[in-house]
Write an enzyme that holds these catalytic residues in place. Structure first.
Site, PDB file in Angstrom:
ATOM      1  N   ASP A  34       0.925  -1.327  -0.016  1.00 38.41           N
ATOM      2  CA  ASP A  34      -0.119  -0.094  -0.079  1.00 38.41           C
ATOM      3  C   ASP A  34       0.903   1.269   0.046  1.00 38.41           C
ATOM      4  O   ASP A  34       2.065   1.233   0.004  1.00 38.41           O
ATOM      5  CB  ASP A  34      -1.035  -0.148   1.002  1.00 38.41           C
ATOM      6  CG  ASP A  34      -0.213  -0.424   2.505  1.00 38.41           C
ATOM      7  OD1 ASP A  34       1.014  -0.535   2.639  1.00 38.41           O
ATOM      8  OD2 ASP A  34      -1.110  -0.928   3.491  1.00 38.41           O
TER       9      ASP A  34
ATOM     10  N   ASP B 238      -7.639  -2.990  14.482  1.00 35.61           N
ATOM     11  CA  ASP B 238      -9.067  -3.288  13.985  1.00 35.61           C
ATOM     12  C   ASP B 238      -9.315  -4.359  13.022  1.00 35.61           C
ATOM     13  O   ASP B 238     -10.454  -4.398  12.342  1.00 35.61           O
ATOM     14  CB  ASP B 238      -9.599  -2.012  13.476  1.00 35.61           C
ATOM     15  CG  ASP B 238      -9.145  -1.277  12.165  1.00 35.61           C
ATOM     16  OD1 ASP B 238      -8.071  -2.070  11.645  1.00 35.61           O
ATOM     17  OD2 ASP B 238      -9.358  -0.413  11.602  1.00 35.61           O
TER      18      ASP B 238
ATOM     19  N   HIS C 259      -7.753  -4.519   9.877  1.00 31.35           N
ATOM     20  CA  HIS C 259      -7.178  -4.407   8.789  1.00 31.35           C
ATOM     21  C   HIS C 259      -5.905  -5.030   8.433  1.00 31.35           C
ATOM     22  O   HIS C 259      -5.220  -5.465   9.241  1.00 31.35           O
ATOM     23  CB  HIS C 259      -7.328  -2.828   8.643  1.00 31.35           C
ATOM     24  CG  HIS C 259      -6.246  -1.942   9.119  1.00 31.35           C
ATOM     25  ND1 HIS C 259      -6.146  -1.147   9.929  1.00 31.35           N
ATOM     26  CD2 HIS C 259      -4.961  -2.100   8.822  1.00 31.35           C
ATOM     27  CE1 HIS C 259      -4.942  -0.405  10.273  1.00 31.35           C
ATOM     28  NE2 HIS C 259      -4.255  -1.077   9.326  1.00 31.35           N
TER      29      HIS C 259
ATOM     30  N   GLU D  78      -9.617  -1.408   5.375  1.00 27.19           N
ATOM     31  CA  GLU D  78     -10.388  -0.997   6.707  1.00 27.19           C
ATOM     32  C   GLU D  78     -11.406  -1.836   6.751  1.00 27.19           C
ATOM     33  O   GLU D  78     -12.215  -2.525   5.737  1.00 27.19           O
ATOM     34  CB  GLU D  78     -10.925   0.345   6.775  1.00 27.19           C
ATOM     35  CG  GLU D  78      -9.440   1.262   6.562  1.00 27.19           C
ATOM     36  CD  GLU D  78      -8.870   1.424   8.153  1.00 27.19           C
ATOM     37  OE1 GLU D  78      -9.043   0.559   8.934  1.00 27.19           O
ATOM     38  OE2 GLU D  78      -8.245   2.341   8.426  1.00 27.19           O
TER      39      GLU D  78
HETATM   40  C1  GLP Z   1      -0.757  -0.111   8.684  1.00 31.41           C
HETATM   41  C2  GLP Z   1      -0.061  -0.722   7.634  1.00 31.41           C
HETATM   42  C3  GLP Z   1      -0.452  -2.094   7.582  1.00 31.41           C
HETATM   43  C4  GLP Z   1       0.022  -2.650   8.878  1.00 31.41           C
HETATM   44  C5  GLP Z   1      -0.641  -2.040  10.005  1.00 31.41           C
HETATM   45  C6  GLP Z   1      -0.195  -2.591  11.454  1.00 31.41           C
HETATM   46  O1  GLP Z   1      -1.818   0.538   8.866  1.00 31.41           O
HETATM   47  N1  GLP Z   1      -0.967  -0.274   6.093  1.00 31.41           N
HETATM   48  O2  GLP Z   1       0.032  -3.004   6.374  1.00 31.41           O
HETATM   49  O3  GLP Z   1       0.001  -4.226   8.922  1.00 31.41           O
HETATM   50  O4  GLP Z   1      -0.569  -0.785   9.862  1.00 31.41           O
HETATM   51  O5  GLP Z   1       0.750  -1.851  11.445  1.00 31.41           O
HETATM   52  P1  GLP Z   1       1.640  -2.055  12.923  1.00 31.41           P
HETATM   53  O6  GLP Z   1       2.560  -3.312  12.176  1.00 31.41           O
HETATM   54  O7  GLP Z   1       2.604  -0.814  13.075  1.00 31.41           O
HETATM   55  O8  GLP Z   1       1.064  -2.327  14.116  1.00 31.41           O
END
Ligand code: GLP
Length: 262
Positions: free
Chosen positions: A69, A138, A140, A145
């Protein structure tokens, strides 16, 4: 789905690095890696870099990478763009040149076709062999989302307030976190041949339980993993805390025939 309950984030990073290296060793120059951003994969990336610098890692010559992304609306040279982040945290230290690291194109004048172009690039590369994934609090996946279509493809999305708050730590303030992103869809992610979900810390326990043991539902985008034939979940003790079948996963992992691999 194979859930591997591990002791801590270091073990998650070690096993995550093992999976990536095994792929690169077996597929060599044709390996296609799917990379996630966020903080969860960072220890895995650091471990890959450590092994590479110690001379024990595989050659990354020819390996191609695709990110999940990208933010929309950041300056092209912004250090928190996912393109810059992945270069800094992984691909530059591994010696993978920028022209072999692909991400959705957030240029403002091409947004309407960015999703389609990224899907075409993924297909042209032969698809992703191993996709590293994190999970949002959440549920995602990438930037899909809750409510995202389980069949979605790469497209423009709007972040929830919760995700913008979660990601504000990478910016000066929440106001600097973009509202829009381009993200691989859940259907795009399902096309990768092996999905490796990394989950560490108590903050992920509820989302992980919903994804692995809850109903298949767009309300928990990561539950789409239940539809994929080859998913490995590497979870530390805190993230695995709310898994009802935790003991069984441990038993299965301990009894795994060595030839099977992950
Ligand atoms: C972001 C990214 C995701 C990631 C998520 C969790 O929103 N787009 O790919 O998995 O956050 O992030 P973290 O690993 O920092 O908790």
């Amino acid at each position: 789905m194979e859930v591997v309950p591990l002791a801590d984030a270091t073990e998650v990073a070690d096993r995550g690095a093992d999976v990536v290296e095994a792929l690169v060793r077996s597929r060599g120059q044709s390996a296609v890696l799917g990379l996630a951003t966020g903080s969860t994969p960072l220890p895995t990336y650091r471990e890959l870099i450590r092994r590479h610098e110690a001379g024990s890692g595989p050659s990354y010559d020819g390996v191609r990478c695709f990110t999940l992304d990208e933010y929309v609306g950041l300056a092209a040279d912004h250090p928190e763009s996912y393109r810059a982040t992945i270069a800094r945290e992984l691909t530059d230290p591994l010696g993978i040149p920028a022209d072999r690291v692909h991400g959705p194109d957030p240029a403002p004048d091409g947004l309407a076709t960015a999703g389609e172009r990224y899907e075409e690039a993924l297909v042209a590369a032969g698809g992703v062999d191993v996709q590293i994934l994190g999970i949002g609090a959440d549920g995602h996946l990438a930037f899909n989302e809750p409510g995202s279509s389980l069949a979605s493809l790469t497209r423009l999305k709007t972040l929830t307030e919760e995700t913008r708050r979660d990601n504000a730590r990478f910016f000066d303030s929440i106001d600097d976190v973009p509202r829009h992103v381009l993200t691989q869809g859940l259907g795009t992610i399902l096309r990768a041949r092996h999905l490796v979900l990394l989950a560490t810390g108590a903050g992920k326990a509820a989302a992980l339980a919903a994804a692995v043991e809850g109903p298949l539902s767009a309300s928990c985008p990561a539950s789409v993993l239940q539809l994929h034939p080859h998913v490995t979940v590497l979870a530390d003790a805190a993230a695995a805390e709310k898994l009802a079948r935790r003991d069984h996963y441990r038993e299965v992992y301990d009894a795994k025939p060595p030839w099977q691999g992950l």
